[in-house]
Design a protein around this motif. Sequence first.
Motif, PDB file in Angstrom:
ATOM      1  N   THR A 252      17.283  42.378 -34.731  1.00  0.00           N
ATOM      2  CA  THR A 252      16.440  43.340 -34.033  1.00  0.00           C
ATOM      3  C   THR A 252      15.793  44.288 -35.042  1.00  0.00           C
ATOM      4  O   THR A 252      14.598  44.589 -34.948  1.00  0.00           O
ATOM      5  CB  THR A 252      17.285  44.145 -33.011  1.00  0.00           C
ATOM      6  OG1 THR A 252      17.930  43.251 -32.143  1.00  0.00           O
ATOM      7  CG2 THR A 252      16.407  45.072 -32.212  1.00  0.00           C
ATOM      8  N   VAL A 253      16.582  44.739 -36.016  1.00  0.00           N
ATOM      9  CA  VAL A 253      16.047  45.629 -37.046  1.00  0.00           C
ATOM     10  C   VAL A 253      15.027  44.871 -37.894  1.00  0.00           C
ATOM     11  O   VAL A 253      13.957  45.404 -38.240  1.00  0.00           O
ATOM     12  CB  VAL A 253      17.193  46.203 -37.921  1.00  0.00           C
ATOM     13  CG1 VAL A 253      16.642  46.936 -39.137  1.00  0.00           C
ATOM     14  CG2 VAL A 253      18.077  47.110 -37.114  1.00  0.00           C
ATOM     15  N   ALA A 254      15.312  43.637 -38.202  1.00  0.00           N
ATOM     16  CA  ALA A 254      14.391  42.832 -39.007  1.00  0.00           C
ATOM     17  C   ALA A 254      13.083  42.587 -38.258  1.00  0.00           C
ATOM     18  O   ALA A 254      11.987  42.647 -38.830  1.00  0.00           O
ATOM     19  CB  ALA A 254      15.044  41.511 -39.387  1.00  0.00           C
ATOM     20  N   ILE A 255      13.191  42.306 -36.949  1.00  0.00           N
ATOM     21  CA  ILE A 255      11.990  42.081 -36.140  1.00  0.00           C
ATOM     22  C   ILE A 255      11.177  43.367 -36.050  1.00  0.00           C
ATOM     23  O   ILE A 255       9.956  43.367 -36.177  1.00  0.00           O
ATOM     24  CB  ILE A 255      12.373  41.548 -34.745  1.00  0.00           C
ATOM     25  CG1 ILE A 255      12.909  40.117 -34.866  1.00  0.00           C
ATOM     26  CG2 ILE A 255      11.170  41.578 -33.803  1.00  0.00           C
ATOM     27  CD1 ILE A 255      13.445  39.555 -33.578  1.00  0.00           C
ATOM     28  N   ALA A 256      11.861  44.513 -35.874  1.00  0.00           N
ATOM     29  CA  ALA A 256      11.165  45.802 -35.799  1.00  0.00           C
ATOM     30  C   ALA A 256      10.491  46.107 -37.132  1.00  0.00           C
ATOM     31  O   ALA A 256       9.343  46.585 -37.175  1.00  0.00           O
ATOM     32  CB  ALA A 256      12.143  46.917 -35.424  1.00  0.00           C
ATOM     33  N   ALA A 257      11.194  45.816 -38.240  1.00  0.00           N
ATOM     34  CA  ALA A 257      10.620  46.051 -39.570  1.00  0.00           C
ATOM     35  C   ALA A 257       9.440  45.117 -39.806  1.00  0.00           C
ATOM     36  O   ALA A 257       8.419  45.510 -40.380  1.00  0.00           O
ATOM     37  CB  ALA A 257      11.684  45.866 -40.647  1.00  0.00           C
ATOM     38  N   LEU A 258       9.550  43.890 -39.357  1.00  0.00           N
ATOM     39  CA  LEU A 258       8.459  42.928 -39.498  1.00  0.00           C
ATOM     40  C   LEU A 258       7.254  43.364 -38.668  1.00  0.00           C
ATOM     41  O   LEU A 258       6.110  43.310 -39.124  1.00  0.00           O
ATOM     42  CB  LEU A 258       8.940  41.537 -39.070  1.00  0.00           C
ATOM     43  CG  LEU A 258       7.957  40.385 -39.276  1.00  0.00           C
ATOM     44  CD1 LEU A 258       7.596  40.250 -40.754  1.00  0.00           C
ATOM     45  CD2 LEU A 258       8.515  39.093 -38.752  1.00  0.00           C
ATOM     46  N   LYS A 259       7.500  43.821 -37.420  1.00  0.00           N
ATOM     47  CA  LYS A 259       6.406  44.319 -36.589  1.00  0.00           C
ATOM     48  C   LYS A 259       5.740  45.532 -37.233  1.00  0.00           C
ATOM     49  O   LYS A 259       4.524  45.678 -37.213  1.00  0.00           O
ATOM     50  CB  LYS A 259       6.923  44.690 -35.199  1.00  0.00           C
ATOM     51  CG  LYS A 259       7.210  43.507 -34.318  1.00  0.00           C
ATOM     52  CD  LYS A 259       7.664  43.980 -32.943  1.00  0.00           C
ATOM     53  CE  LYS A 259       7.941  42.799 -32.022  1.00  0.00           C
ATOM     54  NZ  LYS A 259       8.391  43.237 -30.700  1.00  0.00           N
ATOM     55  N   GLU A 260       6.596  46.411 -37.787  1.00  0.00           N
ATOM     56  CA  GLU A 260       6.058  47.607 -38.459  1.00  0.00           C
ATOM     57  C   GLU A 260       5.226  47.204 -39.674  1.00  0.00           C
ATOM     58  O   GLU A 260       4.156  47.753 -39.922  1.00  0.00           O
ATOM     59  CB  GLU A 260       7.213  48.524 -38.880  1.00  0.00           C
ATOM     60  CG  GLU A 260       6.797  49.871 -39.359  1.00  0.00           C
ATOM     61  CD  GLU A 260       6.156  50.729 -38.276  1.00  0.00           C
ATOM     62  OE1 GLU A 260       5.288  51.549 -38.645  1.00  0.00           O
ATOM     63  OE2 GLU A 260       6.475  50.594 -37.084  1.00  0.00           O
ATOM     64  N   GLY A 261       5.670  46.210 -40.425  1.00  0.00           N
ATOM     65  CA  GLY A 261       4.933  45.719 -41.592  1.00  0.00           C
ATOM     66  C   GLY A 261       3.614  45.093 -41.186  1.00  0.00           C
ATOM     67  O   GLY A 261       2.555  45.299 -41.820  1.00  0.00           O
ATOM     68  N   VAL A 262       3.625  44.300 -40.104  1.00  0.00           N
ATOM     69  CA  VAL A 262       2.400  43.672 -39.602  1.00  0.00           C
ATOM     70  C   VAL A 262       1.435  44.748 -39.108  1.00  0.00           C
ATOM     71  O   VAL A 262       0.227  44.705 -39.377  1.00  0.00           O
ATOM     72  CB  VAL A 262       2.730  42.651 -38.489  1.00  0.00           C
ATOM     73  CG1 VAL A 262       1.463  42.202 -37.773  1.00  0.00           C
ATOM     74  CG2 VAL A 262       3.465  41.453 -39.057  1.00  0.00           C
ATOM     75  N   SER A 263       1.975  45.760 -38.426  1.00  0.00           N
ATOM     76  CA  SER A 263       1.143  46.854 -37.940  1.00  0.00           C
ATOM     77  C   SER A 263       0.525  47.612 -39.121  1.00  0.00           C
ATOM     78  O   SER A 263      -0.652  47.993 -39.086  1.00  0.00           O
ATOM     79  CB  SER A 263       1.984  47.794 -37.076  1.00  0.00           C
ATOM     80  OG  SER A 263       1.241  48.920 -36.697  1.00  0.00           O
ATOM     81  N   LEU A 264       1.318  47.842 -40.156  1.00  0.00           N
ATOM     82  CA  LEU A 264       0.814  48.521 -41.356  1.00  0.00           C
ATOM     83  C   LEU A 264      -0.270  47.682 -42.035  1.00  0.00           C
ATOM     84  O   LEU A 264      -1.320  48.218 -42.434  1.00  0.00           O
ATOM     85  CB  LEU A 264       1.968  48.804 -42.326  1.00  0.00           C
ATOM     86  CG  LEU A 264       1.617  49.563 -43.597  1.00  0.00           C
ATOM     87  CD1 LEU A 264       1.079  50.945 -43.269  1.00  0.00           C
ATOM     88  CD2 LEU A 264       2.824  49.682 -44.494  1.00  0.00           C
ATOM     89  N   CYS A 265      -0.061  46.385 -42.117  1.00  0.00           N
ATOM     90  CA  CYS A 265      -1.082  45.495 -42.705  1.00  0.00           C
ATOM     91  C   CYS A 265      -2.361  45.524 -41.877  1.00  0.00           C
ATOM     92  O   CYS A 265      -3.466  45.551 -42.423  1.00  0.00           O
ATOM     93  CB  CYS A 265      -0.546  44.067 -42.809  1.00  0.00           C
ATOM     94  SG  CYS A 265       0.663  43.855 -44.125  1.00  0.00           S
ATOM     95  N   GLN A 266      -2.221  45.511 -40.549  1.00  0.00           N
ATOM     96  CA  GLN A 266      -3.398  45.581 -39.685  1.00  0.00           C
ATOM     97  C   GLN A 266      -4.125  46.916 -39.878  1.00  0.00           C
ATOM     98  O   GLN A 266      -5.361  46.957 -39.908  1.00  0.00           O
ATOM     99  CB  GLN A 266      -2.998  45.406 -38.216  1.00  0.00           C
ATOM    100  CG  GLN A 266      -2.682  43.967 -37.843  1.00  0.00           C
ATOM    101  CD  GLN A 266      -2.258  43.841 -36.386  1.00  0.00           C
ATOM    102  OE1 GLN A 266      -1.843  44.819 -35.762  1.00  0.00           O
ATOM    103  NE2 GLN A 266      -2.345  42.624 -35.861  1.00  0.00           N
ATOM    104  N   SER A 267      -3.366  47.989 -39.999  1.00  0.00           N
ATOM    105  CA  SER A 267      -3.976  49.301 -40.229  1.00  0.00           C
ATOM    106  C   SER A 267      -4.733  49.322 -41.550  1.00  0.00           C
ATOM    107  O   SER A 267      -5.847  49.864 -41.648  1.00  0.00           O
ATOM    108  CB  SER A 267      -2.914  50.401 -40.224  1.00  0.00           C
ATOM    109  OG  SER A 267      -2.325  50.520 -38.960  1.00  0.00           O
ATOM    110  N   ILE A 268      -4.149  48.726 -42.581  1.00  0.00           N
ATOM    111  CA  ILE A 268      -4.807  48.668 -43.896  1.00  0.00           C
ATOM    112  C   ILE A 268      -6.073  47.825 -43.798  1.00  0.00           C
ATOM    113  O   ILE A 268      -7.129  48.199 -44.323  1.00  0.00           O
ATOM    114  CB  ILE A 268      -3.830  48.117 -44.967  1.00  0.00           C
ATOM    115  CG1 ILE A 268      -2.729  49.138 -45.236  1.00  0.00           C
ATOM    116  CG2 ILE A 268      -4.574  47.759 -46.255  1.00  0.00           C
ATOM    117  CD1 ILE A 268      -1.603  48.607 -46.112  1.00  0.00           C
ATOM    118  N   ILE A 269      -6.004  46.689 -43.126  1.00  0.00           N
ATOM    119  CA  ILE A 269      -7.171  45.821 -42.965  1.00  0.00           C
ATOM    120  C   ILE A 269      -8.257  46.546 -42.168  1.00  0.00           C
ATOM    121  O   ILE A 269      -9.447  46.514 -42.536  1.00  0.00           O
ATOM    122  CB  ILE A 269      -6.776  44.490 -42.295  1.00  0.00           C
ATOM    123  CG1 ILE A 269      -5.946  43.647 -43.268  1.00  0.00           C
ATOM    124  CG2 ILE A 269      -8.013  43.712 -41.834  1.00  0.00           C
ATOM    125  CD1 ILE A 269      -5.315  42.418 -42.648  1.00  0.00           C
TER     126      ILE A 269
END
Length: 167
Positions: A11-28
Amino acid sequence: MALPVIAVSQTVAIAALKEGVSLCQSIINYRLATQQIELQRDHMHAEANAVMHQIDKEYTAKLDQLNTIANAHKLTLDSLKTSNTNLTNMIEGHQLQLDKYLSIIVSPDVSDAIKQSMMTIISQLSQEQTNLTNQFIQASQSPINAFAIMLDSIRDNGQPRTFTDVS
């Protein structure tokens, strides 16, 4: 007991992965927005440069027009100055002749017939001098009229002046 720890870790890994994807989308998204702003800025600079070029071209054309008008006005004034000088010289010449004839008429040695013919000549010279003086006055008004016309053409872009009755 190992199962709950693994579930929490996933669950923590999925949340961290979602947060990372969200951060990448924000950067893009940020990079895309920055690129769009740069494109808009470049487009606005190109438009501003085109407008500045047009303004500079119009300014140069107006300046050339003013120089042409000023040169034409100078030539007109020079011509009028020469004409006025000639008229002044002619008026002065007539005045000298009139003075000579008048001094002869008042002389006691001159016969009445000569006085009569000189009076006719004086009358003609006086009329010619009046005509020359009127020409001089009209020629003196020409530069003022030419200057007013020039200013009107500059101010009104060549449109004729219109007058309105305000009474």
